[in-house]
Design an enzyme around this catalytic site. Structure first.
Site, PDB file in Angstrom:
ATOM      1  CB  ALA A 116       8.638  14.380  40.474  1.00 18.85           C
ATOM      2  CB  CYS A 117      11.379  10.346  38.197  1.00 17.66           C
ATOM      3  SG  CYS A 117      12.514  11.744  38.313  1.00 17.66           S
ATOM      4  CB  THR A 118       7.471   7.153  40.132  1.00 17.48           C
ATOM      5  OG1 THR A 118       8.741   6.621  40.534  1.00 17.48           O
ATOM      6  CG2 THR A 118       6.447   6.036  40.044  1.00 17.48           C
ATOM      7  N   GLY A 174       6.561   9.110  34.526  1.00 26.41           N
ATOM      8  CA  GLY A 174       6.562   7.855  33.770  1.00 26.41           C
ATOM      9  C   GLY A 174       5.181   7.220  33.723  1.00 26.41           C
TER      10      GLY A 174
END
Length: 130
Positions: A17-19, A22
């Protein structure tokens, strides 16, 4: 001052999810720049990990390493949780928008990644020009 600032907090570099979050900010970066906004990502990962993450996904914005959690504490995005049966500290995915004078004008808490960046971009575009 003079530019809107998007400050987004995310839990961890190189996670799904963080990728995606970003990458979404990256993919719309030119639109944020055109709207006179700066994007800054924040997690508790270190500088080296951030440099790798930024390079791996070609993020055109800076990632801030808040390893001690000072900025996270200031924005109250840390929370207690249990991980593998042990107490841990989690980071609530959150985004803050500051107008061109530096005033906090909007915040998103408990962010769900899909479509989030478009909501932030819409809010940036709605800011009055100075």
């Amino acid at each position: 001052q003079g530019k809107a600032v998007v400050l987004y907090f995310y839990p961890k570099d190189h996670t799904a999810a963080c990728t995606q979050e970003g990458e979404d900010f990256r993919d719309h970066h030119t639109e944020f720049v055109a709207a006179d906004a700066v994007i800054l990502g924040v997690s508790r990962d270190g500088v080296r990990k951030h440099e790798r993450f930024k390079a791996d996904y070609q993020f055109p914005f800076d990632l801030l390493a808040d390893t001690k959690g000072d900025l996270c504490n200031l924005f109250k995005v840390l929370y207690p949780k249990t991980m593998f049966g042990k107490p841990a500290i989690g980071l609530e995915r959150s985004t803050y928008l500051f107008d061109r004078s530096g005033k906090l004008v909007q915040e998103w808490r408990k962010v769900k990644v899909p479509e989030h960046v478009l909501s932030v971009l819409e809010a940036v575009r709605a800011l009055p020009k100075v």
